[in-house]
Design a protein around this motif. Structure first.
Motif, mmCIF file in Angstrom:
data_model
loop_
_atom_site.group_PDB
_atom_site.id
_atom_site.type_symbol
_atom_site.label_atom_id
_atom_site.label_comp_id
_atom_site.label_asym_id
_atom_site.label_seq_id
_atom_site.Cartn_x
_atom_site.Cartn_y
_atom_site.Cartn_z
ATOM 1 N N ASP A 10 0.813 -1.219 0.000
ATOM 2 C CA ASP A 10 0.000 0.000 0.000
ATOM 3 C C ASP A 10 0.847 1.270 0.000
ATOM 4 O O ASP A 10 0.316 2.376 -0.101
ATOM 5 C CB ASP A 10 -0.962 0.011 1.187
ATOM 6 C CG ASP A 10 -0.254 -0.095 2.528
ATOM 7 O OD1 ASP A 10 0.922 -0.503 2.546
ATOM 8 O OD2 ASP A 10 -0.885 0.218 3.559
ATOM 9 N N SER A 36 -3.586 -2.721 -2.513
ATOM 10 C CA SER A 36 -4.372 -3.312 -1.420
ATOM 11 C C SER A 36 -4.559 -4.796 -1.690
ATOM 12 O O SER A 36 -4.220 -5.296 -2.768
ATOM 13 C CB SER A 36 -5.736 -2.637 -1.296
ATOM 14 O OG SER A 36 -6.662 -3.170 -2.230
ATOM 15 N N GLU A 38 -7.502 -6.236 -1.782
ATOM 16 C CA GLU A 38 -8.906 -6.460 -2.143
ATOM 17 C C GLU A 38 -9.068 -7.480 -3.271
ATOM 18 O O GLU A 38 -9.858 -8.414 -3.175
ATOM 19 C CB GLU A 38 -9.566 -5.140 -2.528
ATOM 20 C CG GLU A 38 -11.055 -5.288 -2.813
ATOM 21 C CD GLU A 38 -11.734 -3.956 -3.061
ATOM 22 O OE1 GLU A 38 -12.969 -3.949 -3.213
ATOM 23 O OE2 GLU A 38 -11.030 -2.918 -3.100
ATOM 24 N N PRO A 59 -4.520 -3.162 3.245
ATOM 25 C CA PRO A 59 -5.930 -2.798 3.365
ATOM 26 C C PRO A 59 -6.825 -3.915 2.809
ATOM 27 O O PRO A 59 -6.452 -4.603 1.859
ATOM 28 C CB PRO A 59 -6.046 -1.528 2.493
ATOM 29 C CG PRO A 59 -4.646 -1.013 2.371
ATOM 30 C CD PRO A 59 -3.759 -2.212 2.412
#
Length: 291
Positions: A10, A36, A38, A59
């Motif tokens: 990140d 991230s 995700e 994240p």
């Protein structure tokens, strides 16, 4: 030595630094960068990189979860963890999930280059073994015997180089490393657990009554021997930071951060000692002997 890399961190500056290290040292090409966790699992499976440089704390989804999921889905590439986390439980968990090497933040350029080079060499070795297996249908007993001798000589040369060949645990260490090399030659893509190797060796010892106790004793001897190797390398670094053996082995066999901690301990015994990771040491020796 040309591999594909996927970087997940990140911190944009960290991503730039890692990208620069990969490209400037001709380690390969960057196929993607993520900021991230995700969509990390999907992206890793899509690009199927040889090496993933991944932050531990990300994240949305952390690095350990990403590693766990991608391996479960059949990903066979290598992971290098990038992190400033000091928590021993989290670090141990990462090793259990498939991480062989850490690069600590703030990133030390020398350590990063050594680690990426070592993992890249391991990949090349695996490819060579697979190629040989595909070409050769069998090996006669004489060549097998010669190969075994060559492997053991290579291991002994490294242990001699770092001053531990006469240590009580050196024979155990040679046996374990040799066993792992044979394991890798049979199938480079299958992972191994050191505890399983210890148990196998203990089972083969006719004098062993308590296999678990014997395996623990073997591990303790190996751990003490590797700690002595770190002490030797650290002393070399204190005497001459640019000593060729220090620059070669400090990052190949250990985490550079832990070597520096051991150097502080040597100068001041009130400090904590540096910590060793047996699996990293073993993989470093295997990479060094270029089996």
């Amino acid at each position: 030595m040309s591999n594909t890399f996927l970087i997940i961190d990140d911190d944009m500056n960290i991503r730039k630094m890692l990208k620069q290290i990969v490209l400037k040292n001709n380690f390969g090409r960057i196929v993607a960068e993520l900021s991230s966790g995700e969509h990390a699992v999907e992206e890793i499976n899509f690009y199927n990189p040889d090496i993933v440089l991944i932050d531990l704390l990300l994240p949305v989804k952390d690095g350990i979860d990403i590693i766990d999921q991608t391996i479960a889905q059949g990903f066979t590439g290598k992971f290098i963890m990038i992190s400033q986390v000091e928590n021993e439980h989290m670090v141990s968990s990462a090793y259990e999930k498939g991480i062989m090497f850490f690069i600590h933040k703030p990133i030390n350029m020398l350590e990063a280059i050594h680690v990426i080079k070592m993992v890249s060499q391991n990949i090349e070795l695996e490819r060579s073994v697979n190629l040989i297996k595909n070409v050769l249908s069998g090996i006669d007993s004489s060549s097998t015997s010669t190969n075994v001798s060559s492997i053991e000589d290579g291991i002994r040369n490294v242990l001699t180089d770092i001053g531990i060949i006469s240590e009580a645990g050196s024979k155990d260490l040679i046996t374990v490393i040799h066993r792992i090399i044979l394991h890798k030659k049979k199938n480079p893509l299958i992972s191994y657990q050191l505890q399983d190797i210890y148990q196998q060796i203990a089972n083969e010892d006719a004098n062993t009554k308590d296999v678990k106790a014997s395996a623990r004793t073997l591990e303790q001897r190996i751990r003490r021997t590797i700690l002595k190797a770190m002490e030797n390398i650290s002393q070399l670094g204190l005497d001459d930071y640019y000593n060729p053996k220090f620059t070669e082995y400090s990052s190949r066999l250990f985490e550079l951060k832990q070597v520096k901690q051991e150097m502080r301990y040597i100068e001041n015994p009130a400090e904590e000692r540096g910590k060793i990771n047996i699996k990293r040491f073993v993989e470093g020796v295997i990479s060094q002997i270029n089996f």
